[in-house]
Enzyme design. Structure first.
Site, PDB file in Angstrom:
ATOM      1  N   ASP A 129       0.769  -1.077   0.064  1.00 54.21           N
ATOM      2  CA  ASP A 129       0.033   0.034  -0.152  1.00 54.21           C
ATOM      3  C   ASP A 129       0.930   1.348  -0.104  1.00 54.21           C
ATOM      4  O   ASP A 129       1.549   1.609   1.099  1.00 54.21           O
ATOM      5  CB  ASP A 129      -0.909  -0.072   1.234  1.00 54.21           C
ATOM      6  N   ASP A 309      -2.079   5.991  -4.903  1.00 55.30           N
ATOM      7  CA  ASP A 309      -2.280   5.028  -3.795  1.00 55.30           C
ATOM      8  C   ASP A 309      -2.623   3.712  -4.384  1.00 55.30           C
ATOM      9  O   ASP A 309      -3.810   3.915  -4.548  1.00 55.30           O
ATOM     10  CB  ASP A 309      -3.558   5.682  -2.962  1.00 55.30           C
TER      11      ASP A 309
END
Ligand SMILES: *[C@@H]1O[C@H](CO)[C@@H](O)[C@H](O)[C@H]1NC(C)=O
Ligand SMILES: *[C@@H]1O[C@H](CO)[C@@H](O)[C@H](O)[C@H]1NC(C)=O
Ligand SMILES: *[C@@H]1O[C@H](CO)[C@@H](O)[C@H](O)[C@H]1NC(C)=O
Length: 426
Positions: A129, A309
């Site tokens: 992530d 992201d």
């Protein structure tokens, strides 16, 4: 010094010879599994899953803001730690039906997003992530049903485990949290081994991780977003001299997704990498400024700040900017005002692209923008850009997989930049 580097270099070469590394890779590649999609197997948009995902993203970034405020002593004037958005009750604690199993590219499960923690190593499947900075995995002290289907870290079985002071906790949209101790241990990703990496063996797991086949999350953003304010794995690895470059890169695709650690994989892209400096406004995100979004040849919104992201599925814009964007798409409508989802006529998927500074336009494929008909047989389709004020800033967009699937994406601590390159054909 020279001696140390020579040793490291030869260790790396040995490793390269013994492991499934792609030709042309500067770094070390690891295959990634495919994330479950927001489109059902019959092609229809999965509204419930999209709402859950949106709440998770909001919860994650709320935690980022809390951590940054704690670590830096400030957040930006246009940023705000919002109330937790609560997931509607009927969407809570349900077993997810739309789940795609791990795609095992190389017929070797251990390379499909797997990391190991401890001595001897215990294996976990994690999400990589770029929108957060902490590592956590389920631990044996979690006894709830959510944890029963996970691989759990057992500190008593690791000779290199050390408990550290403090607690770790992230709150998600159903009011439940991922929480646990703070600890250090040896962590290995694709053969890259670091010692004393800070992480959390989680004692409680949010219901949102029920029926998701991941055991945890590996944050890859800057240390200022980390709750214990400790460097993420990739930074530790570089500091400990086990990576040639302080850089990593993603190919996210239908097939052959991979993460390259310590450099780019030159077989996965063509041409030059277009780099953009991390924005001075960034409080620890992989955030780049001066972005524009285009519908065909028209600029719909400019002067965007964009947080790149990998942990977010779609693209999330501030609500007024999402409206401005869809104003450029004839026939588009606000479909779900509460969650900011818009539809557009399925018969004409718009040509969307993003650009930064004076860089080129990076197309988002029709397939990636179109999340499918809003219901079976409908001629309205859901767009992969939603409007939601998450608190990251009035011009700040979260640019997730919808975009990342369309470019090779490089995250360079060394250059303090995010780069994009044209994915190779195949
Ligand atoms: C961590 O959490 C435990 C249990 O909630 C609590 O007893 C302890 O005081 C906390 N420690 C710190 C350092 O906050
Ligand atoms: C998710 O739930 C479904 C239905 O209960 C089950 O078949 C599937 O194995 C579960 N997947 C995971 C990853 O737990
Ligand atoms: C982006 O899409 C436009 C419109 O379909 C097309 O003309 C252009 O060649 C595409 N650009 C790239 C780099 O693929």
């Amino acid at each position: 010094m020279v001696h140390k580097f020579a040793l490291l270099a030869s260790a790396l070469c040995l490793f390269v010879a013994a492991s499934p590394i792609e030709q042309g890779s500067e770094g070390i590649s690891i295959a990634l599994h495919k994330r479950s999609s927001l489109t059902n197997s019959d092609g229809v948009f999965n509204h419930e899953e999209a709402i859950r995902r949106l709440h998770m993203t909001a919860g994650k970034h709320r935690s980022n803001l809390i951590n940054a405020k704690q670590n830096l002593g400030y957040i930006n004037d246009d940023q705000e730690i919002k109330q937790l958005r609560v997931i509607p009750r009927h969407l809570q604690l349900r077993r997810r039906s739309q789940f795609e199993p791990l795609i095992d590219q190389d017929n070797d499960q251990n390379w499909a997003g797997t990391i190991s923690i401890g001595t001897p190593g215990q294996s976990f499947v994690v999400d990589f992530d770029t929108g957060s900075s902490d590592l956590w995995v389920t631990s044996t002290s979690c006894t709830s049903a959510i944890c029963s289907e996970k691989h759990s870290y057992d500190p008593s079985q690791s000779s290199t485990f050390h408990k550290q002071p403090g607690n770790f906790s992230i709150m998600f949209g159903d009011g439940s949290t991922v929480s646990g101790d703070v600890a250090t241990d040896t962590v290995t990703v694709a053969g890259v081994q670091v010692t004393d990496q800070t992480f959390s063996p989680a004692r409680t797991l949010s219901a949102e991780f029920l029926n998701v086949s991941i055991d945890g999350l590996m944050g890859m953003a800057f240390p200022s977003l980390s709750q214990p304010e400790k460097p993420p794995f990739i930074v530790t690895a570089y500091k400990q001299g086990v990576l040639p470059k302080n850089e990593f890169a993603f190919k996210l695709a239908k097939e052959g997704s991979s993460l390259s650690l310590g450099g780019v994989d030159k077989t996965l892209f063509t041409g030059a990498i277009e780099f953009h400096k991390v924005s001075p406004e960034s409080i620890g995100f992989w955030q780049i400024g001066d972005g524009s979004i285009h519908v065909g040849s028209d600029v719909a919104v400019s002067k965007m700040q964009t947080v790149i992201d990998s942990g977010t599925t779609i693209i999330i814009a501030p609500t007024d900017k999402a409206q401005k964007f869809y104003d450029n798409i004839p026939g588009s409508e606000l479909f779900d005002a509460e969650n900011g989802f818009y539809s557009f006529p399925c018969s004409s998927v718009p040509q969307i692209s993003l650009s930064w500074g004076d860089g080129r336009k990076w197309n988002i494929s029709a397939e990636d923008f179109n999340l499918g008909p809003i219901e079976k047989g409908s001629s309205s389709c859901m767009g992969a850009i939603a409007g939601q004020d998450i608190g990251l800033g009035k011009n700040t967009w979260i640019v997730g997989d919808t975009f990342m699937k369309n470019a090779y994406t490089v995250f360079s601590f060394a250059k303090n930049s995010v780069g994009f390159a044209q994915l190779s054909e195949n």
